[in-house]
Design an enzyme around this catalytic site. Sequence first.
Site, PDB file in Angstrom:
ATOM      1  N   GLU A  57       0.814  -1.227   0.000  1.00 10.74           N
ATOM      2  CA  GLU A  57       0.000   0.000   0.000  1.00 10.74           C
ATOM      3  C   GLU A  57       0.842   1.269   0.000  1.00 10.74           C
ATOM      4  O   GLU A  57       0.502   2.232  -0.683  1.00 10.74           O
ATOM      5  CB  GLU A  57      -0.936   0.023   1.218  1.00 10.74           C
ATOM      6  CG  GLU A  57      -1.710   1.320   1.276  1.00 10.74           C
ATOM      7  CD  GLU A  57      -2.763   1.393   2.364  1.00 10.74           C
ATOM      8  OE1 GLU A  57      -2.783   0.532   3.246  1.00 10.74           O
ATOM      9  OE2 GLU A  57      -3.562   2.337   2.312  1.00 10.74           O
ATOM     10  N   ASP A  72      -0.632  -5.153   3.043  1.00  7.98           N
ATOM     11  CA  ASP A  72      -1.213  -3.992   3.726  1.00  7.98           C
ATOM     12  C   ASP A  72      -0.551  -3.984   5.101  1.00  7.98           C
ATOM     13  O   ASP A  72      -0.838  -4.822   5.965  1.00  7.98           O
ATOM     14  CB  ASP A  72      -2.740  -4.123   3.852  1.00  7.98           C
ATOM     15  CG  ASP A  72      -3.363  -2.793   4.279  1.00  7.98           C
ATOM     16  OD1 ASP A  72      -2.651  -1.995   4.912  1.00  7.98           O
ATOM     17  OD2 ASP A  72      -4.553  -2.585   3.989  1.00  7.98           O
ATOM     18  N   ILE A  74      -0.609  -2.014   7.716  1.00  8.07           N
ATOM     19  CA  ILE A  74      -1.597  -1.880   8.796  1.00  8.07           C
ATOM     20  C   ILE A  74      -2.945  -1.678   8.128  1.00  8.07           C
ATOM     21  O   ILE A  74      -3.175  -0.651   7.480  1.00  8.07           O
ATOM     22  CB  ILE A  74      -1.319  -0.691   9.743  1.00  8.07           C
ATOM     23  CG1 ILE A  74       0.091  -0.781  10.346  1.00  8.07           C
ATOM     24  CG2 ILE A  74      -2.374  -0.651  10.860  1.00  8.07           C
ATOM     25  CD1 ILE A  74       0.439   0.364  11.312  1.00  8.07           C
ATOM     26  N   ASP A  75      -3.816  -2.661   8.229  1.00  7.51           N
ATOM     27  CA  ASP A  75      -5.183  -2.473   7.748  1.00  7.51           C
ATOM     28  C   ASP A  75      -5.989  -2.052   8.974  1.00  7.51           C
ATOM     29  O   ASP A  75      -6.115  -2.826   9.933  1.00  7.51           O
ATOM     30  CB  ASP A  75      -5.732  -3.758   7.123  1.00  7.51           C
ATOM     31  CG  ASP A  75      -7.079  -3.476   6.472  1.00  7.51           C
ATOM     32  OD1 ASP A  75      -7.165  -2.547   5.655  1.00  7.51           O
ATOM     33  OD2 ASP A  75      -8.061  -4.167   6.808  1.00  7.51           O
ATOM     34  N   THR A  77      -5.594   1.595   9.871  1.00  4.15           N
ATOM     35  CA  THR A  77      -4.674   2.623  10.383  1.00  4.15           C
ATOM     36  C   THR A  77      -5.397   3.633  11.271  1.00  4.15           C
ATOM     37  O   THR A  77      -4.850   4.082  12.288  1.00  4.15           O
ATOM     38  CB  THR A  77      -3.955   3.339   9.217  1.00  4.15           C
ATOM     39  OG1 THR A  77      -3.132   2.379   8.555  1.00  4.15           O
ATOM     40  CG2 THR A  77      -3.077   4.474   9.708  1.00  4.15           C
ATOM     41  N   ASP A 203      -6.169  -4.693   0.505  1.00  4.24           N
ATOM     42  CA  ASP A 203      -7.181  -4.871   1.557  1.00  4.24           C
ATOM     43  C   ASP A 203      -7.781  -6.271   1.520  1.00  4.24           C
ATOM     44  O   ASP A 203      -8.155  -6.828   2.554  1.00  4.24           O
ATOM     45  CB  ASP A 203      -8.348  -3.883   1.366  1.00  4.24           C
ATOM     46  CG  ASP A 203      -7.941  -2.421   1.479  1.00  4.24           C
ATOM     47  OD1 ASP A 203      -7.207  -2.096   2.414  1.00  4.24           O
ATOM     48  OD2 ASP A 203      -8.368  -1.621   0.628  1.00  4.24           O
TER      49      ASP A 203
HETATM   50  C1  IPD Z   1      -9.082   0.724   5.323  1.00  6.61           C
HETATM   51  C2  IPD Z   1      -9.797  -0.284   6.183  1.00  6.61           C
HETATM   52  C3  IPD Z   1     -11.248   0.110   6.366  1.00  6.61           C
HETATM   53  C4  IPD Z   1     -11.942   0.277   5.061  1.00  6.61           C
HETATM   54  C5  IPD Z   1     -11.212   1.283   4.211  1.00  6.61           C
HETATM   55  C6  IPD Z   1      -9.769   0.808   3.998  1.00  6.61           C
HETATM   56  P1  IPD Z   1      -6.481   1.197   5.782  1.00  6.61           P
HETATM   57  O1  IPD Z   1      -7.735   0.368   5.124  1.00  6.61           O
HETATM   58  O2  IPD Z   1      -9.741  -1.566   5.605  1.00  6.61           O
HETATM   59  O3  IPD Z   1     -11.973  -0.855   7.088  1.00  6.61           O
HETATM   60  O4  IPD Z   1     -13.262   0.704   5.270  1.00  6.61           O
HETATM   61  O5  IPD Z   1     -11.889   1.371   2.982  1.00  6.61           O
HETATM   62  O6  IPD Z   1      -9.100   1.692   3.144  1.00  6.61           O
HETATM   63  O7  IPD Z   1      -6.437   2.530   5.124  1.00  6.61           O
HETATM   64  O8  IPD Z   1      -6.705   1.273   7.229  1.00  6.61           O
HETATM   65  O9  IPD Z   1      -5.314   0.333   5.381  1.00  6.61           O
HETATM   66 CA    CA Z   2      -6.262  -1.285   4.076  1.00  3.33          CA
HETATM   67 CA    CA Z   3      -3.139   0.262   5.370  1.00  2.00          CA
END
Ligand code: IPD
Ligand code: CA
Ligand code: CA
Length: 250
Positions: A57, A72, A74-75, A77, A203
Amino acid sequence: MLRGVVAEAGELLRSGYFRRKQVEFKGVIDLVTEYDRRIEEFLSQRLASLGLPIVGEESFEGEIPPSAIFIDPIDGTTNFVHQIPFCAISVAIWRDGLPVEGVVYNPITAEMFYAKRGEGALCNGEPIGVSQTDRLIEALIATGFPYAKIERGSEYHFVLRALERLLPVTRDIRRLGSAALDLCYVAAGRFDGFYEIGLKPWDTAAGLLIVQEAGGVVTNHLGEPYRFGDVIVASNGKIGNNLIELLAKG
Ligand code: IPD
Ligand code: CA
Ligand code: CA
């Protein structure tokens, strides 16, 4: 090997979770921290020996290759920054357009979800499977909101229309803040379904394999096989058609 490397990266996430963090902005509400970058760098270096392009990412630009390692770092963040313990590292290996191995690890709750194609799905080494719920009114459904919501464009309107249709006919809707974990919770039978518009390959790349290997089904909102860029609809397979019927109306 993959699980060991992700577990090591989890130590980095955990060390940052309890500290005050430097937050930068990729967009008005799209945050990034030094930990996102450090975890991605660490994983990219440690997985380089697999000889596949890295689609991470925080560093990737260009066309998605059919064989790659999706990261990813940190999913979730936003959760990480606010100290809400729903964030995870997501890593998947894809070959020739198919997922072969995926890990989603939340070091705060100490849960590691894992799947290898054809070998089932695990949480902390124990087999997991999707729920048996077949009525929408008994189903707990997860979703998420894209950062683009602030533009009040087509994705924002999809979110509102979907909520309007689903909220009255389901047990409830959850927005926990990590799509990778949402998918794993479907795999573990905690959620009965999950849908979201606007997700990126990193994701979903690991979580979708974990759902499939747990006996679930992943499509787009028209019921077609899911491809990166589509609205994702993941379910236990029993409520999938009902979900799709409501979401397909756009
Ligand atoms: C997000 C998370 C979130 C989702 C967002 C994503 P990130 O990823 O997965 O649940 O609703 O659309 O972008 O930015 O925390 O890696
Ligand atoms: Ca993510
Ligand atoms: Ca992320």
